[in-house]
Structure formats: structure tokens, C-alpha cells
Design a protein around this motif. Sequence first.
Motif, PDB file in Angstrom:
ATOM      1  N   GLY A  59       0.823  -1.196   0.000  1.00 39.81           N
ATOM      2  CA  GLY A  59       0.000   0.000   0.000  1.00 39.81           C
ATOM      3  C   GLY A  59       0.859   1.248   0.000  1.00 39.81           C
ATOM      4  O   GLY A  59       2.037   1.224   0.377  1.00 39.81           O
ATOM      5  N   ALA A  60       0.270   2.351  -0.416  1.00 39.14           N
ATOM      6  CA  ALA A  60       1.015   3.606  -0.510  1.00 39.14           C
ATOM      7  C   ALA A  60       1.480   4.104   0.858  1.00 39.14           C
ATOM      8  O   ALA A  60       2.478   4.818   0.956  1.00 39.14           O
ATOM      9  CB  ALA A  60       0.154   4.666  -1.190  1.00 39.14           C
ATOM     10  N   ARG A  61       0.769   3.701   1.931  1.00 37.29           N
ATOM     11  CA  ARG A  61       1.102   4.195   3.272  1.00 37.29           C
ATOM     12  C   ARG A  61       1.700   3.084   4.149  1.00 37.29           C
ATOM     13  O   ARG A  61       1.673   3.181   5.371  1.00 37.29           O
ATOM     14  CB  ARG A  61      -0.143   4.767   3.938  1.00 37.29           C
ATOM     15  CG  ARG A  61      -0.746   5.961   3.201  1.00 37.29           C
ATOM     16  CD  ARG A  61      -2.041   6.408   3.870  1.00 37.29           C
ATOM     17  NE  ARG A  61      -1.796   6.915   5.224  1.00 37.29           N
ATOM     18  CZ  ARG A  61      -2.769   7.125   6.114  1.00 37.29           C
ATOM     19  NH1 ARG A  61      -4.047   6.856   5.791  1.00 37.29           N
ATOM     20  NH2 ARG A  61      -2.472   7.580   7.323  1.00 37.29           N
ATOM     21  N   VAL A  62       2.260   2.056   3.535  1.00 36.05           N
ATOM     22  CA  VAL A  62       2.724   0.906   4.314  1.00 36.05           C
ATOM     23  C   VAL A  62       3.887   1.273   5.247  1.00 36.05           C
ATOM     24  O   VAL A  62       3.956   0.787   6.385  1.00 36.05           O
ATOM     25  CB  VAL A  62       3.098  -0.270   3.383  1.00 36.05           C
ATOM     26  CG1 VAL A  62       4.245   0.079   2.455  1.00 36.05           C
ATOM     27  CG2 VAL A  62       3.421  -1.524   4.201  1.00 36.05           C
ATOM     28  N   GLU A 106       8.749   0.927  -1.785  1.00 31.72           N
ATOM     29  CA  GLU A 106       7.963   1.863  -0.972  1.00 31.72           C
ATOM     30  C   GLU A 106       6.503   1.460  -0.807  1.00 31.72           C
ATOM     31  O   GLU A 106       5.791   2.044   0.019  1.00 31.72           O
ATOM     32  CB  GLU A 106       8.060   3.285  -1.551  1.00 31.72           C
ATOM     33  CG  GLU A 106       9.377   3.963  -1.251  1.00 31.72           C
ATOM     34  CD  GLU A 106       9.662   4.107   0.249  1.00 31.72           C
ATOM     35  OE1 GLU A 106       8.698   4.206   1.052  1.00 31.72           O
ATOM     36  OE2 GLU A 106      10.848   4.111   0.617  1.00 31.72           O
ATOM     37  N   THR A 107       6.057   0.471  -1.559  1.00 30.69           N
ATOM     38  CA  THR A 107       4.685  -0.004  -1.387  1.00 30.69           C
ATOM     39  C   THR A 107       4.625  -1.459  -0.934  1.00 30.69           C
ATOM     40  O   THR A 107       3.543  -2.037  -0.892  1.00 30.69           O
ATOM     41  CB  THR A 107       3.900   0.128  -2.714  1.00 30.69           C
ATOM     42  OG1 THR A 107       4.507  -0.700  -3.728  1.00 30.69           O
ATOM     43  CG2 THR A 107       3.878   1.564  -3.185  1.00 30.69           C
ATOM     44  N   TRP A 108       5.789  -2.044  -0.583  1.00 34.22           N
ATOM     45  CA  TRP A 108       5.815  -3.472  -0.273  1.00 34.22           C
ATOM     46  C   TRP A 108       6.864  -3.785   0.793  1.00 34.22           C
ATOM     47  O   TRP A 108       8.052  -3.577   0.591  1.00 34.22           O
ATOM     48  CB  TRP A 108       6.098  -4.276  -1.557  1.00 34.22           C
ATOM     49  CG  TRP A 108       6.220  -5.760  -1.384  1.00 34.22           C
ATOM     50  CD1 TRP A 108       5.679  -6.528  -0.386  1.00 34.22           C
ATOM     51  CD2 TRP A 108       6.920  -6.666  -2.244  1.00 34.22           C
ATOM     52  NE1 TRP A 108       6.013  -7.853  -0.565  1.00 34.22           N
ATOM     53  CE2 TRP A 108       6.768  -7.972  -1.700  1.00 34.22           C
ATOM     54  CE3 TRP A 108       7.669  -6.504  -3.406  1.00 34.22           C
ATOM     55  CZ2 TRP A 108       7.343  -9.089  -2.294  1.00 34.22           C
ATOM     56  CZ3 TRP A 108       8.238  -7.615  -3.997  1.00 34.22           C
ATOM     57  CH2 TRP A 108       8.066  -8.898  -3.458  1.00 34.22           C
ATOM     58  N   PHE A 109       6.390  -4.275   1.928  1.00 31.20           N
ATOM     59  CA  PHE A 109       7.236  -4.792   2.990  1.00 31.20           C
ATOM     60  C   PHE A 109       6.810  -6.238   3.277  1.00 31.20           C
ATOM     61  O   PHE A 109       5.656  -6.594   3.068  1.00 31.20           O
ATOM     62  CB  PHE A 109       7.089  -3.984   4.281  1.00 31.20           C
ATOM     63  CG  PHE A 109       7.778  -2.640   4.271  1.00 31.20           C
ATOM     64  CD1 PHE A 109       8.892  -2.419   5.065  1.00 31.20           C
ATOM     65  CD2 PHE A 109       7.301  -1.592   3.487  1.00 31.20           C
ATOM     66  CE1 PHE A 109       9.526  -1.186   5.081  1.00 31.20           C
ATOM     67  CE2 PHE A 109       7.927  -0.353   3.496  1.00 31.20           C
ATOM     68  CZ  PHE A 109       9.042  -0.140   4.296  1.00 31.20           C
ATOM     69  N   ARG A 110       7.736  -7.041   3.776  1.00 32.64           N
ATOM     70  CA  ARG A 110       7.419  -8.422   4.160  1.00 32.64           C
ATOM     71  C   ARG A 110       7.789  -8.647   5.621  1.00 32.64           C
ATOM     72  O   ARG A 110       8.895  -8.291   6.050  1.00 32.64           O
ATOM     73  CB  ARG A 110       8.162  -9.418   3.273  1.00 32.64           C
ATOM     74  CG  ARG A 110       8.008 -10.884   3.724  1.00 32.64           C
ATOM     75  CD  ARG A 110       8.530 -11.865   2.688  1.00 32.64           C
ATOM     76  NE  ARG A 110       7.647 -11.903   1.530  1.00 32.64           N
ATOM     77  CZ  ARG A 110       7.868 -12.651   0.442  1.00 32.64           C
ATOM     78  NH1 ARG A 110       8.963 -13.396   0.368  1.00 32.64           N
ATOM     79  NH2 ARG A 110       7.013 -12.639  -0.554  1.00 32.64           N
ATOM     80  N   LEU A 111       6.884  -9.253   6.370  1.00 33.73           N
ATOM     81  CA  LEU A 111       7.129  -9.647   7.743  1.00 33.73           C
ATOM     82  C   LEU A 111       7.301 -11.158   7.813  1.00 33.73           C
ATOM     83  O   LEU A 111       6.681 -11.896   7.045  1.00 33.73           O
ATOM     84  CB  LEU A 111       5.958  -9.257   8.649  1.00 33.73           C
ATOM     85  CG  LEU A 111       5.427  -7.826   8.582  1.00 33.73           C
ATOM     86  CD1 LEU A 111       4.289  -7.657   9.589  1.00 33.73           C
ATOM     87  CD2 LEU A 111       6.527  -6.816   8.863  1.00 33.73           C
ATOM     88  N   ALA A 129      -4.247  -2.121  10.117  1.00 35.12           N
ATOM     89  CA  ALA A 129      -3.886  -1.802   8.735  1.00 35.12           C
ATOM     90  C   ALA A 129      -5.005  -1.098   7.987  1.00 35.12           C
ATOM     91  O   ALA A 129      -4.748  -0.323   7.057  1.00 35.12           O
ATOM     92  CB  ALA A 129      -3.498  -3.076   7.988  1.00 35.12           C
ATOM     93  N   ALA A 130      -6.234  -1.361   8.382  1.00 30.00           N
ATOM     94  CA  ALA A 130      -7.378  -0.816   7.639  1.00 30.00           C
ATOM     95  C   ALA A 130      -7.326   0.710   7.558  1.00 30.00           C
ATOM     96  O   ALA A 130      -7.619   1.296   6.508  1.00 30.00           O
ATOM     97  CB  ALA A 130      -8.675  -1.274   8.291  1.00 30.00           C
ATOM     98  N   ALA A 131      -6.935   1.356   8.637  1.00 23.40           N
ATOM     99  CA  ALA A 131      -6.899   2.823   8.663  1.00 23.40           C
ATOM    100  C   ALA A 131      -5.861   3.387   7.703  1.00 23.40           C
ATOM    101  O   ALA A 131      -5.936   4.558   7.314  1.00 23.40           O
ATOM    102  CB  ALA A 131      -6.626   3.314  10.081  1.00 23.40           C
ATOM    103  N   TYR A 132      -4.881   2.578   7.329  1.00 27.83           N
ATOM    104  CA  TYR A 132      -3.812   3.019   6.434  1.00 27.83           C
ATOM    105  C   TYR A 132      -3.996   2.473   5.007  1.00 27.83           C
ATOM    106  O   TYR A 132      -3.143   2.677   4.155  1.00 27.83           O
ATOM    107  CB  TYR A 132      -2.451   2.557   6.976  1.00 27.83           C
ATOM    108  CG  TYR A 132      -2.069   3.227   8.271  1.00 27.83           C
ATOM    109  CD1 TYR A 132      -1.233   4.346   8.279  1.00 27.83           C
ATOM    110  CD2 TYR A 132      -2.539   2.744   9.487  1.00 27.83           C
ATOM    111  CE1 TYR A 132      -0.878   4.959   9.470  1.00 27.83           C
ATOM    112  CE2 TYR A 132      -2.185   3.354  10.686  1.00 27.83           C
ATOM    113  CZ  TYR A 132      -1.368   4.459  10.678  1.00 27.83           C
ATOM    114  OH  TYR A 132      -1.013   5.061  11.867  1.00 27.83           O
ATOM    115  N   GLU A 133      -5.088   1.771   4.786  1.00 28.60           N
ATOM    116  CA  GLU A 133      -5.410   1.167   3.487  1.00 28.60           C
ATOM    117  C   GLU A 133      -4.271   0.255   3.010  1.00 28.60           C
ATOM    118  O   GLU A 133      -3.898   0.265   1.832  1.00 28.60           O
ATOM    119  CB  GLU A 133      -5.720   2.247   2.445  1.00 28.60           C
ATOM    120  CG  GLU A 133      -6.921   3.098   2.825  1.00 28.60           C
ATOM    121  CD  GLU A 133      -7.248   4.153   1.784  1.00 28.60           C
ATOM    122  OE1 GLU A 133      -6.291   4.703   1.178  1.00 28.60           O
ATOM    123  OE2 GLU A 133      -8.441   4.427   1.569  1.00 28.60           O
TER     124      GLU A 133
END
Length: 363
Positions: A59-62, A106-111, A129-133
Amino acid sequence: MLKQTALHSEHARLGAKLVDFAGWEMPIQYQSQLEEHHVVRQAAGMFDVSHMSAVDLRGARVREFLRYLLANDVAKLTVPGKALYSCMLREDAGVIDDLITYFLDETWFRLVVNAGTTDKDLAWIRQHAAAYEVEVTHRQDLGILAVQGPLARERTLPLLPEGLVAPVEALKPFQAAYQGDWFVGRTGYTGEDGFELMLPHADLVTLWRGLIDAGVAPCGLGARDTLRLEAGMNLYGQDMDETRHPLESGLGWTVAWGEADAPVRDFIGRAALESLRGRSPRKLVGLVLEGRGIMRAHMALRFIDGATGETTSGGFSPTMKQSIALARVDTGAGERCEVEIRGQWVAARVVKPPFVRNGKVLV
């Protein structure tokens, strides 16, 4: 019914002793736990850790989301593939899980999260996560294989896809490279060099067999536990959990307060941690037993100055050939104590972990 990894039939074929581990049927050992421990310290061993979970966040705000979700700060991650170890906290600063975060773009992280906490982790992450889309994807299509030891790199590199060899060869610790669905991180849980590889299940079986042919020994979770204890690495559910905060769990270094090198940021659990900052009544230390016996979890400690404590993890160190432990003790405790083992008080000394790294005894 217990869950099984894609390598379950391989474990059975090799005669592994299988046990229930966090709802998964996993190998505790193959032939000798002691030999498996030593092969990782001296050559190369591998562990099926597919009971753990990869979780992709997009997401753009991840990045903004993860700066709020985690106690460590992903603002430190500026190079694609770089990894960060952190705790994910409740509002009261109890540790929900400890995990690794990889920055991919910038739009992709992995845990990568623990097996026994996957369900609650996913629920907590999705809740916020919902609040950050931010889109949350549990990558159940991938298995995870850890190859560890001083010879791990040279025995793994020839088995990687051609386009991945050079990027992986150039990796520094806590960095990752990927090609398609093959993902290779230079990380581990043993105190030795090596990789943690995430790849599709069918490829996982092929790689496992190729590594055996290359001389990498299959190892069970028993050896993994003695290796991580020697390396001074926490085990979730023993050395920390939802009732304990990072400052009393030897994990204060994973909390990014932000004043020195970045603006102060809010993160879940920060307010509770601030009230304990510099004032935590307990801390986590290492212990080396000086008398006879084996330290296990939940053994009482006493100090000559009146301080007390309790072991959180303990066992026999195959490398040091004596018993070691992690313990939570009063902050002002001294360097000498006694451990209650089967009704007897046995002398021990306090040390700073790790006990062993890269095959060398450090205490």
C-alpha cells in the motif's frame, strides 16, 4: 489434526522424530540432537521452519503504518532488501510477537512472524492496517528453509536460480534478495552465518534434496533451540510474551525512541514504555552454571544482596559443555547468584549474552 509442512514426507523418509510444535507436526531431531548442533557450528545444517509465516504488506502508506505498528523504526530501512528485527507491542507494551521486517519497495514490505502467534498477529495487523489502506497477505503458498553454519553459503549458492546467485553472494547480514517467488535473506536464529529462504512448496522439496546431496545435514528443532540459546536469542513464549515488555526482556535495543536521529514518533505501546524507560525493575541476563546440574526455565534465583530472579530459558550448551540460561532478575542484581535445581542451590555467574557466536565461546 496437526498441520504439516511441504517437507513432512521428507522428514518421515529420513526417520525424524516428529512432535507437536505450535500445532504443527515438526522434526525435533533426526539421529542425534548433539551431532546436529555441532554440524551447524562446524559445517552446515538446515531446518524446516515452514511453520513460521511470511506476511506481505502492500500500500502507498505501508511505511507509515509500520512506523506506528512496530517498536523499532522502519525509517532505518532505505535500501531495498534490508531487514529489521522488532517487537510488535500491545498498548500496555506487552510483546505480541518478535519478528523480522524486510523493505522491498515503498509499497511493499514483508514480515516473518512466529508459528504460535501467526493467527493473533494477523488479526492485530489487519485491525490496524485498515486505517492506512494497507493490504495484508498471508503467504501460505511459500515455505521457509533455514540453512546455517560456516559452510552454509558455499553449499547453498550453487543451488539457487542463476539470476539470483550474484545478488545473494553480495548480501550483507540482515539483507535479502529475490527473484520471482524465490526470496533469500542472510538471517538466522543460530548465531552462525547462513540464509533463510522462502520459496514455493514444490521448489522447497527440490532444494531440500539438493542441499542433502551437497552435504548439508537436516536438523531438528531441538538443535535449533540449543543453538539459539547459545547465541543469546530470545524465544517467544519463554523469554518474553504479552505479559512482558522489551525493557525487561533484553530487547531495549530494538526500541527506536527517535530523539537522537529522527523525529519522535508514536508507536503502539510507546506511552507505557515511556513510564518504564530507565526505571524497569527487572532485566534479562545470561547465566553460566558453576556447579553440577542443568538449568531449565522457571528456576528460582537468589543473590547475596537480596535480589531475586527466575530463569526463562535454560539447558546444556554442547559447545561450552556446561549449563547456560537466560534469566529475568532484579535490575540491581550482582554478578553472582545461586539457582535452585531439584531442591539444591547451585552457584552460577551472571554474564552478558551471547554465549557463543560464529563457533566461538564469548563468556
